[in-house]
Design an enzyme around this catalytic site. Sequence first.
Site, short mmCIF file in Angstrom:
data_model
loop_
_atom_site.label_atom_id
_atom_site.label_comp_id
_atom_site.label_asym_id
_atom_site.label_seq_id
_atom_site.Cartn_x
_atom_site.Cartn_y
_atom_site.Cartn_z
N HIS A 1 0.84 -1.20 0.00
CA HIS A 1 0.00 0.00 0.00
C HIS A 1 0.87 1.24 0.00
CE1 HIS A 1 0.80 -0.46 4.27
NE2 HIS A 1 0.23 0.69 4.56
N HIS B 1 1.31 3.95 1.90
CA HIS B 1 1.80 4.75 3.03
C HIS B 1 3.31 4.95 2.97
CE1 HIS B 1 -1.95 4.15 5.78
NE2 HIS B 1 -2.08 5.15 4.94
N ASP C 1 5.68 4.97 5.06
CA ASP C 1 6.58 4.04 5.73
C ASP C 1 6.64 2.67 5.05
OD1 ASP C 1 3.92 3.67 6.64
OD2 ASP C 1 4.62 2.58 8.39
N HIS C 2 6.01 2.54 3.88
CA HIS C 2 6.10 1.31 3.09
C HIS C 2 6.73 1.54 1.72
CE1 HIS C 2 3.66 -1.32 5.81
NE2 HIS C 2 3.38 -0.11 6.27
N HIS D 1 -7.46 -0.57 5.52
CA HIS D 1 -6.44 0.34 6.06
C HIS D 1 -6.21 1.48 5.06
CE1 HIS D 1 -2.76 1.50 8.15
NE2 HIS D 1 -2.07 1.36 7.04
N ASP E 1 -0.40 -3.93 6.13
CA ASP E 1 -1.08 -3.36 7.30
C ASP E 1 -2.56 -3.72 7.33
OD1 ASP E 1 1.38 -2.27 7.83
OD2 ASP E 1 0.75 -0.18 7.66
N HIS F 1 4.10 -4.48 10.67
CA HIS F 1 4.58 -3.82 11.90
C HIS F 1 4.69 -4.78 13.07
CE1 HIS F 1 4.24 0.43 10.58
NE2 HIS F 1 3.29 -0.04 9.79
FE LIG Z 1 0.07 1.70 6.61
#
Ligand SMILES: [Fe+2]
Length: 255
Positions: free
Chosen positions: A56, A58, A60-61, A114, A133, A171
């Site tokens: 996805h 985001h 942090d990915h 998410h 996530d 995570h």
């Molecule tokens: Fe995420």
Amino acid sequence: MTLEIEQFMCRSDNFGVLARDAQTGETAIIDAPEESAILSAIERTGWRPTMILTTHHHQDHVTANLALKERFGLTIVGPAREADRIPGIDRTVEEGDTVRVGAQAAHVIETPGHTAGHITYHFADAGIAFTGDTLFALGCGRLFECKPPVMFASLKKLMALPPETIVYCGHEYTEANARFALTVDPTNSALKERAAQIRILRAEGKPTLPTTMAKEMATNPFLRGHDPVIRRNLGMQHVSDEEVFAEVRKRKDVS
Ligand SMILES: [Fe+2]
């Protein structure tokens, strides 16, 4: 046919993963949370990546996408519905598509909730799923872009995977998830036992992932809306599983 996995921590609580087809040596990076940690893993293993599989959009990915692409010339695969938010994306995929890592095939399962375009990669022959996530050990992702029924439908797809499926997540949230899970399902002995194991692993600085679908089905309250004890604890005996899920998610958001 083996898919070899190297899992490591990135940033503060993200997981990085390298997945290598043992037969051909072809290697994929699952999400790109941190360039330096991923480069260390590549150095440590000697595996040479040819692609990134993005779950996805985001930050942090995807933050290391462009740097890794420049260094290795790799192909970035990601969800069609989020293509405009995934740096350097080369190939978009949707529900039912297949992505090959050497001799290993990953089936794309759309698991929105998410984020609206989130996908899961399921390597059926290897019995491994990368859920990003969407599903966590004892938890699920926060609903940033979708309503509870959308996430519930996604989790139901994952619940239909074989119970022995090994699950890697985005995570290390398991210890906090366990504390919350015990508030809605305090008498579940499998959960109590697992929570104790998790506390020991974390005290030793060890990861709690991967998990399996069987473990999650037995202990993850977000997958257990059908359970009569959880329903009784929530005072929700006469509603749908989906409504129980929505209530559990709401409680976790404010826990
Ligand atoms: Fe995420």
